[in-house]
Enzyme design. Structure first.
Site, short mmCIF file in Angstrom:
data_model
loop_
_atom_site.label_atom_id
_atom_site.label_comp_id
_atom_site.label_asym_id
_atom_site.label_seq_id
_atom_site.Cartn_x
_atom_site.Cartn_y
_atom_site.Cartn_z
CG ASP A 56 -1.94 1.01 1.29
OD1 ASP A 56 -2.83 0.96 0.44
OD2 ASP A 56 -1.89 1.90 2.18
CD GLU A 64 -2.22 2.28 -3.55
OE1 GLU A 64 -3.34 2.74 -3.75
OE2 GLU A 64 -1.61 2.43 -2.45
C1 GLC Z 1 -4.24 3.04 -0.54
C2 GLC Z 1 -5.46 2.18 -0.38
C3 GLC Z 1 -6.59 3.04 0.09
C4 GLC Z 1 -6.21 3.66 1.42
C5 GLC Z 1 -4.90 4.41 1.32
C6 GLC Z 1 -4.34 4.71 2.68
O1 GLC Z 1 -4.37 3.97 -1.57
O2 GLC Z 1 -5.73 1.51 -1.57
O3 GLC Z 1 -7.78 2.32 0.20
O4 GLC Z 1 -7.21 4.54 1.83
O5 GLC Z 1 -3.92 3.65 0.66
O6 GLC Z 1 -3.88 3.53 3.28
#
Ligand code: GLC
Length: 532
Positions: free
Chosen positions: A198, A272
């Site tokens: 994440d 991500e």
């Molecule tokens: C990422 C996740 C999202 C979350 C954010 C903070 O973007 O996909 O759902 O709110 O991180 O952890």
């Protein structure tokens, strides 16, 4: 082909209206019937649930709302028995404010080792009344909150790029590294096949005490769903962000990779990471770093031929240069659902077949295979901190998180027998799996056919190349190995095309195509998979 399970909304086994790990185990026969290779589960760790579990209070424990560590272990074993790999979500940018470390930091003095695990600083201005810098939270408002010190007076501020309940961790602190290695090992020892990381681009921060030149512009630029900003301005704002894509993140992933490589089997990581320009994505998947990085381009690309081709070609070329696999996603828990975004199921089906024919890994978000639409919710139902912190100006992401419909004629459409944490719309009945299963023209059966073909056809899946061909405006036309051909008509009119050789139709996103020898008629907003 990786299927994202958002556990809260997948299937509820105990009737409390919240999906859980036992529910995922119950859903495994359905998942393996789809023809996917792996499931990625959004977080189910101990959490006060201020951000759908992305606020982790203990990454090595399961929240009672989702089950137990034993359930997570059983899930891994049962998924493996069903031939599916399992990827967990790891959240290294921040902890929940309920994590023991943050609780200790609150009860410790400025300058203490407890505070050094986060980003605590004195404020600016009179009595330190103003935040240490002008950065905004990605969920709106300032990215700093002030704490009350032991003397009962307002004191230091801490950084949170997201909600105030999600304090950012200080990755310059070796204790933070050690703790995350412990978490990786905890789950790797239990058989997990990999991790989705994440906010992978956010861990290292530069010049934390310096103001950003245009915080409002940056906030706007980060909202890819908001129109009204030119490409150039957006690119400028996004290309040098003091808290994103800093050099420091790479040392972290090199360490993680060493740990992962110690384990047997084919374990993987996917980042991500929103980075600009996109060519910088390759830096995350260099040899010795992570395996894949999400490409979010299609989440923000219209069903329009030149934009789609440009996005597809760019990512394939960039990833090829470094020998990494491209990735594609049409949906996830942070974006509007595909059908709601393109506002037309025919376009969504055609978009899906286009994406699934590209080389690389596809990520499917639960319900995408049903062609599900976003739930319409009243403000009082909404829980997303982005909605709450913006006072509703940002509608937030709850619409894509409404629990799945399994059975049309059951209460809560078979998701649960006791409730649904976000209300399901009546129309979800039409998308229930048992309804779609019986309908040969359903989204579900389209996905089942396409995923099966991806497995069988030597020219699909894998990383075999792609050759683009000249085509009339609005048409996407490429071929791959073993005689595979894709034709996608993004226009509202049917178009006739003559192929160099006779062909046959393998799959069409909707009926209506015709083929005589090498002359194909592609209906409006339709994608064809052909064998030549
Ligand atoms: C990422 C996740 C999202 C979350 C954010 C903070 O973007 O996909 O759902 O709110 O991180 O952890």
């Amino acid at each position: 082909m990786i299927y994202q399970v958002y556990p809260r909304s997948f299937r509820d086994s105990n009737g409390d209206g919240i999906g859980d790990l036992r529910g995922v185990i119950e859903g495994l026969p359905y998942l393996s019937s789809l023809g996917i290779d792996a499931i990625w589960l959004s977080p189910f760790y101990k959490t006060p649930n201020k951000d759908g579990g992305y606020d982790v209070a203990d990454p090595r424990d399961v929240d009672p709302m989702f089950g137990t560590v034993k359930d997570a272990e059983d899930l891994i074993t049962s998924a493996h028995d069903a031939g599916l790999r399992v990827i967990f979500d790891i959240v290294p940018n921040h902890f929940s404010s309920e994590h023991i470390w943050f609780q200790k930091a609150l009860n410790s003095l400025p300058g203490s080792s407890e505070r050094a695990r986060f980003h605590f600083f004195d404020g600016r201005g009179v009595d330190g009344n103003e935040p240490p810098n002008n950065w905004n939270s990605l969920f709106n408002g300032p990215s700093w909150s002030r704490v009350i010190e032991a003397d009962g007076k307002p004191g230091q501020w801490y950084l949170h790029l997201f909600d105030s309940s999600q304090p950012d961790l200080n990755w310059d602190n070796p204790e933070v590294h050690e703790d995350f290695i412990k978490t990786l090992r905890f789950w790797l020892d239990r058989g997990v096949d990999g991790f989705r990381i994440d906010v992978a681009h956010g861990l290292a921060k530069d010049e934390i005490l310096k103001d950003h030149r245009d915080p409002a512009g940056l906030t706007q630029a980060l909202r890819l769903d908001l129109p009204g900003m030119s490409k150039e301005v957006r690119a400028g704002l996004l290309s040098d962000v003091p808290f994103f894509d800093r050099e420091g993140v790479h040392a972290i992933y090199k360490d993680w990779r060493k740990v992962i490589d110690e384990y047997d089997g084919d374990r993987m990581t996917v980042a991500e990471a929103f980075v600009y320009p996109s060519s910088r994505q390759t830096r995350y998947v260099r040899p010795g770093e992570l395996h894949q990085i999400f490409n979010f381009d299609f989440l923000a690309t219209d069903w329009e031929a030149s934009a789609l081709r440009e996005a597809a070609e760019r990512s394939i070329t960039e990833m090829n240069e470094i020998g990494a696999s491209p990735t594609w996603a049409l949906d996830n828990h942070d974006s509007p659902r595909l059908v709601s975004r393109v506002k037309d199921p025919a376009k969504a089906r055609a978009f899906a077949l286009f994406s699934q024919a590209l080389p690389g890994s596809q990520y499917i978000y639960q319900g995408e295979e049903l062609g599900l639409i976003d739930g319409e919710l009243s403000p009082s139902d909404r829980q997303d901190p982005a909605f709450i912190r913006s006072g509703g100006a940002d509608i937030g992401r709850d619409g894509a998180r409404v629990p799945l419909p399994w059975k049309a004629d059951e209460k809560y459409f078979g998701f649960s027998n006791g409730g649904s944490w976000l209300p399901q719309m009546d129309s979800y009945k039409n998308y229930a799996m048992d309804v779609e299963e019986k309908d040969p023209a359903s989204f579900l059966n389209l996905y089942r056919s396409s995923l099966a073909l991806r497995k069988q056809h030597a020219g699909l899946g894998g990383d075999s190349g792609i050759t683009w061909h000249e085509a009339p405006e609005g048409i996407l036309y490429f071929s791959r190995a073993a005689g595979f051909v894709l034709l996608a008509n993004t226009t509202d009119k049917s178009i006739e095309i003559t192929l160099p050789k006779p062909a046959m139709i393998l799959l069409q996103s909707q009926g209506g195509a015709s083929l005589t020898g090498s002359v194909v008629t592609v209906p409006a907003n339709t994608t064809l998979w052909l064998q030549q």
